[in-house]
Design a protein around this motif. Structure first.
Motif, short mmCIF file in Angstrom:
data_model
loop_
_atom_site.label_atom_id
_atom_site.label_comp_id
_atom_site.label_asym_id
_atom_site.label_seq_id
_atom_site.Cartn_x
_atom_site.Cartn_y
_atom_site.Cartn_z
N THR A 107 26.78 41.40 37.42
CA THR A 107 28.20 40.98 37.38
C THR A 107 29.15 42.15 37.62
OG1 THR A 107 28.42 41.20 34.94
CG2 THR A 107 27.66 39.07 35.82
N PRO A 108 28.97 42.92 38.71
CA PRO A 108 29.77 44.12 38.92
C PRO A 108 31.21 43.86 39.37
CG PRO A 108 28.37 43.78 40.81
CD PRO A 108 27.98 42.73 39.79
N THR A 109 31.56 42.60 39.62
CA THR A 109 32.95 42.29 40.01
C THR A 109 33.72 41.64 38.87
OG1 THR A 109 32.35 40.11 40.91
CG2 THR A 109 32.25 41.98 42.42
N GLY A 110 33.09 41.48 37.70
CA GLY A 110 33.75 40.86 36.56
C GLY A 110 34.64 41.82 35.80
N ASN A 111 35.26 41.33 34.75
CA ASN A 111 36.18 42.15 33.96
C ASN A 111 35.49 43.37 33.34
OD1 ASN A 111 38.64 40.78 34.30
ND2 ASN A 111 38.11 39.26 32.74
N ILE A 112 34.27 43.19 32.85
CA ILE A 112 33.53 44.30 32.26
C ILE A 112 32.79 45.08 33.33
CG2 ILE A 112 31.73 44.96 30.63
CD1 ILE A 112 32.35 42.42 29.06
N GLY A 113 32.06 44.37 34.19
CA GLY A 113 31.22 45.02 35.18
C GLY A 113 31.96 45.93 36.12
N SER A 114 33.13 45.50 36.59
CA SER A 114 33.88 46.33 37.54
C SER A 114 34.33 47.63 36.90
CB SER A 114 35.10 45.55 38.06
OG SER A 114 35.97 45.18 37.00
N LYS A 115 34.72 47.57 35.65
CA LYS A 115 35.15 48.79 34.94
C LYS A 115 33.96 49.68 34.65
CE LYS A 115 39.04 46.34 32.76
NZ LYS A 115 38.75 45.00 33.31
N LEU A 116 32.81 49.07 34.34
CA LEU A 116 31.60 49.84 34.09
C LEU A 116 31.15 50.58 35.34
CD1 LEU A 116 29.19 50.63 32.31
CD2 LEU A 116 28.11 48.47 32.97
N VAL A 117 31.18 49.91 36.49
CA VAL A 117 30.82 50.55 37.75
C VAL A 117 31.70 51.76 38.02
CG1 VAL A 117 30.80 50.25 40.26
CG2 VAL A 117 29.82 48.48 38.79
N GLU A 118 33.00 51.60 37.80
CA GLU A 118 33.94 52.70 38.02
C GLU A 118 33.60 53.90 37.15
OE1 GLU A 118 38.71 53.55 37.26
OE2 GLU A 118 38.01 51.48 37.53
N LYS A 119 33.28 53.64 35.88
CA LYS A 119 32.99 54.73 34.96
C LYS A 119 31.68 55.44 35.32
CE LYS A 119 35.42 52.47 31.12
NZ LYS A 119 36.48 53.49 30.95
N LEU A 120 30.67 54.68 35.70
CA LEU A 120 29.38 55.28 36.01
C LEU A 120 29.40 56.03 37.33
CD1 LEU A 120 26.93 52.49 34.80
CD2 LEU A 120 27.49 54.65 33.66
#
Length: 238
Positions: free
Chosen positions: A7-20
Motif C-alpha cells: 500500500t505505498p500510495t496510501g496515507n501511511i505507505g506513501s509517508k513511509l516510502v518517503e522516510k525510508l
C-alpha cells in the motif's frame, strides 16, 4: 537491506516510502496502480504491480526481502468481506514463510486485540497469521486516524456535522498517519526487536468527538457538530 512495502500510495505507505528513501533504503513497492506513484519514487524503487490477495504474486514479489511492511487495505464492497481479509493475511503469511522474511511490521488496530470487533477483528486475525510464521513480527495497534475526517467532508460541508455511533463524551485515542509512518520507519530500520509483539501507536492525547468538533470549529471558523445516531439509523445509512 531490502524492504518490501505494501500500500505505498496510501496515507501511511506513501509517508513511509518517503522516510525510508531519505535513509537510502532499497525498497520494493507492491502496488495495484504504479501510475499513482510519483516519477521520483518510481525511479528510486523496484515496482511490483499486482493484487495482495494473489498469494502467488505476493510470494514472488517478496523474494529476497529482509523486512516487510504489511497493511491490509480495506474493501467493504467485496461480496464476502471475511473471505477477502482471509485471502490477504493468508497471502502475507505464506510469503513470509516461503521467503523466510526476518522482520514484519504490521498495521493493526486498537481494542486490545478483541476477536469480536467486526471488521477490525480481521486485523487481529492478521496478527495471528503472521505471528504463527515464527518471524519477528511487530503489530502497530493504531488509534483513530485523524485523516478519517477527510471522509466526512461531504456532510461537514453540507450539514456542518458528521455522524457516527460513538458517544460524544467518549475519549478516543487519535493518531496522525504521519506519526504511524515515523514509528514504522524506525522499526524497519532498527530491527532491534525479536519475537512476536505489539505496541500501541497513539497521538499526544485522547480526544472526545465533542472536543474534536470544537477544535474543528475553531480551526475553520465554521460551526461544526458531531451527531451521535442510533445503530438502526447507521445501518439504514450504510
Amino acid at each position: 537491506m531490502s524492504i518490501v512495502i505494501t500500500t505505498p500510495t496510501g496515507n501511511i505507505g506513501s509517508k513511509l516510502v518517503e522516510k525510508l528513501l531519505a535513509e537510502g533504503q532499497n525498497l520494493t513497492l507492491i502496488v495495484r496502480d504504479p501510475a499513482k506513484l510519483s516519477d521520483d519514487v518510481r525511479g528510486a524503487v523496484t515496482v511490483k504491480q499486482g493484487d495482495l490477495t494473489d498469494a502467488a504474486f505476493v510470494r514472488t514479489a517478496t523474494e529476497g526481502a529482509e523486512a516487510l511492511f504489511w497493511l491490509s487495505p480495506p474493501n467493504l464492497t467485496v461480496p464476502d468481506v471475511h473471505a477477502f481479509y482471509s485471502s490477504l493475511y493468508s497471502a502475507a503469511a505464506e510469503a513470509v514463510t516461503a521467503n523466510r522474511i526476518g522482520h514484519v511490521v504490521l498495521i493493526s488496530g486498537g481494542g486490545g486485540g478483541r476477536r469480536d470487533a467486526g471488521t477490525a477483528s480481521h486485523l487481529f486475525a492478521t496478527e495471528d497469521a503472521l505471528n504463527a510464521t515464527g518471524a519477528n513480527v511487530l503489530s502497530l495497534r493504531c488509534g483513530y486516524f485523524m485523516e478519517n475526517f477527510l471522509t466526512y467532508l461531504p456532510t461537514l460541508k453540507s450539514d456542518g456535522a458528521w455522524y457516527g455511533l460513538n458517544r460524544p463524551e467518549l475519549a478516543v485515542p487519535f493518531v496522525a498517519t504521519q506519526d504511524i509512518a515515523t514509528v514504522a520507519a524506525r522499526k524497519l530500520l532498527q530491527r532491534d526487536w525479536t519475537g512476536q509483539s505489539h505496541v500501541a501507536v497513539h497521538g499526544a492525547a485522547d480526544v472526545t468527538f465533542a472536543e474534536a468538533a470544537s477544535i474543528l470549529t475553531d480551526a475553520t471558523g465554521k460551526t461544526i457538530r458531531y451527531v451521535q445516531v442510533p445503530a438502526e439509523g447507521m445501518l439504514h445509512a450504510l
